[in-house]
Design a protein around this motif. Structure first.
Motif, PDB file in Angstrom:
ATOM      1  N   VAL A   1       0.847  -1.404   0.102  1.00 55.26           N
ATOM      2  CA  VAL A   1       0.100   0.480  -0.080  1.00 55.26           C
ATOM      3  C   VAL A   1       0.519   1.316  -0.002  1.00 55.26           C
ATOM      4  N   GLY A   2       2.023   1.326   0.821  1.00 57.23           N
ATOM      5  CA  GLY A   2       2.240   2.419   0.758  1.00 57.23           C
ATOM      6  C   GLY A   2       3.949   2.913  -0.611  1.00 57.23           C
ATOM      7  N   PHE A   3       4.532   2.081  -0.901  1.00 54.72           N
ATOM      8  CA  PHE A   3       5.831   1.698  -1.584  1.00 54.72           C
ATOM      9  C   PHE A   3       5.060   1.399  -3.019  1.00 54.72           C
TER      10      PHE A   3
ATOM     11  N   GLY B   1       6.094   5.683   0.704  1.00 53.87           N
ATOM     12  CA  GLY B   1       5.349   5.102   2.061  1.00 53.87           C
ATOM     13  C   GLY B   1       3.901   5.715   2.459  1.00 53.87           C
ATOM     14  N   GLU B   2       2.620   6.329   1.630  1.00 48.54           N
ATOM     15  CA  GLU B   2       1.897   6.948   2.239  1.00 48.54           C
ATOM     16  C   GLU B   2       0.808   5.816   1.865  1.00 48.54           C
ATOM     17  N   LEU B   3       0.652   5.672   3.502  1.00 53.02           N
ATOM     18  CA  LEU B   3      -0.597   4.370   4.111  1.00 53.02           C
ATOM     19  C   LEU B   3      -1.785   4.547   3.671  1.00 53.02           C
ATOM     20  N   THR B   4      -2.535   6.275   3.796  1.00 52.02           N
ATOM     21  CA  THR B   4      -3.577   7.014   3.376  1.00 52.02           C
ATOM     22  C   THR B   4      -3.650   7.100   2.412  1.00 52.02           C
ATOM     23  N   GLY B   5      -4.442   7.307   1.550  1.00 51.51           N
ATOM     24  CA  GLY B   5      -4.362   7.861   0.564  1.00 51.51           C
ATOM     25  C   GLY B   5      -5.732   7.790  -0.530  1.00 51.51           C
TER      26      GLY B   5
END
Length: 139
Positions: free
Chosen positions: A73-75, A81-85
């Motif tokens: 999810v993050g990369f 490395g954003e886990l929300t979006g």
């Protein structure tokens, strides 16, 4: 000390799994483009499932599966490395957890087959069957 530890190697197994997950993420990012999420998630799921099939420690398998989903999810789905979006990246990470469950189940079934003794017929005086299996002992 109150905690029952079998061998104390869970940390080493998690570290090895983390290295495997990072390597799989690098391969997935190199092979598939940023718009090819299904291919990326299949690479991650395959690696996590294979790890779960090899490692017997369920705590390490759970941590590595969670790490694999977070790395995806993050990369691989989002950037930096954003886990929300925006998007449905977490719902696309479900096959990673499913692969970990399948791998752990395969490992468990394989361990059952390794522990079972073959069935033998032992006849005593009079021709009667004393024991149908060596697992049950003497009748």
């Amino acid at each position: 000390m109150g905690r029952d530890r079998a061998d104390g190697c869970t940390g080493f197994r998690v570290a090895a799994g983390a290295a495997v997950v990072v390597g799989a993420a690098l391969v997935a990012a190199g092979v598939f483009g940023s718009d090819e999420r299904p291919g990326r998630v299949l690479v991650m799921a395959g690696v996590v499932g294979a790890y779960a099939a090899v490692v017997a420690d369920l705590r390490a398998v759970a941590v590595v599966a969670a790490l694999g989903a977070a790395v995806f999810v993050g990369f691989l789905a989002h950037r930096y490395g954003e886990l929300t979006g925006p998007g449905d990246a977490w719902s696309q990470a479900v096959p990673i957890g499913f692969a970990a469950v399948l791998g752990a189940g395969y490992r468990y079934l394989r361990s059952i087959g390794a522990e079972a003794d073959p069935v033998t017929r032992i006849t005593g005086r009079g021709g009667g069957v004393k024991s149908a299996s060596r697992n049950r002992g003497r009748a």
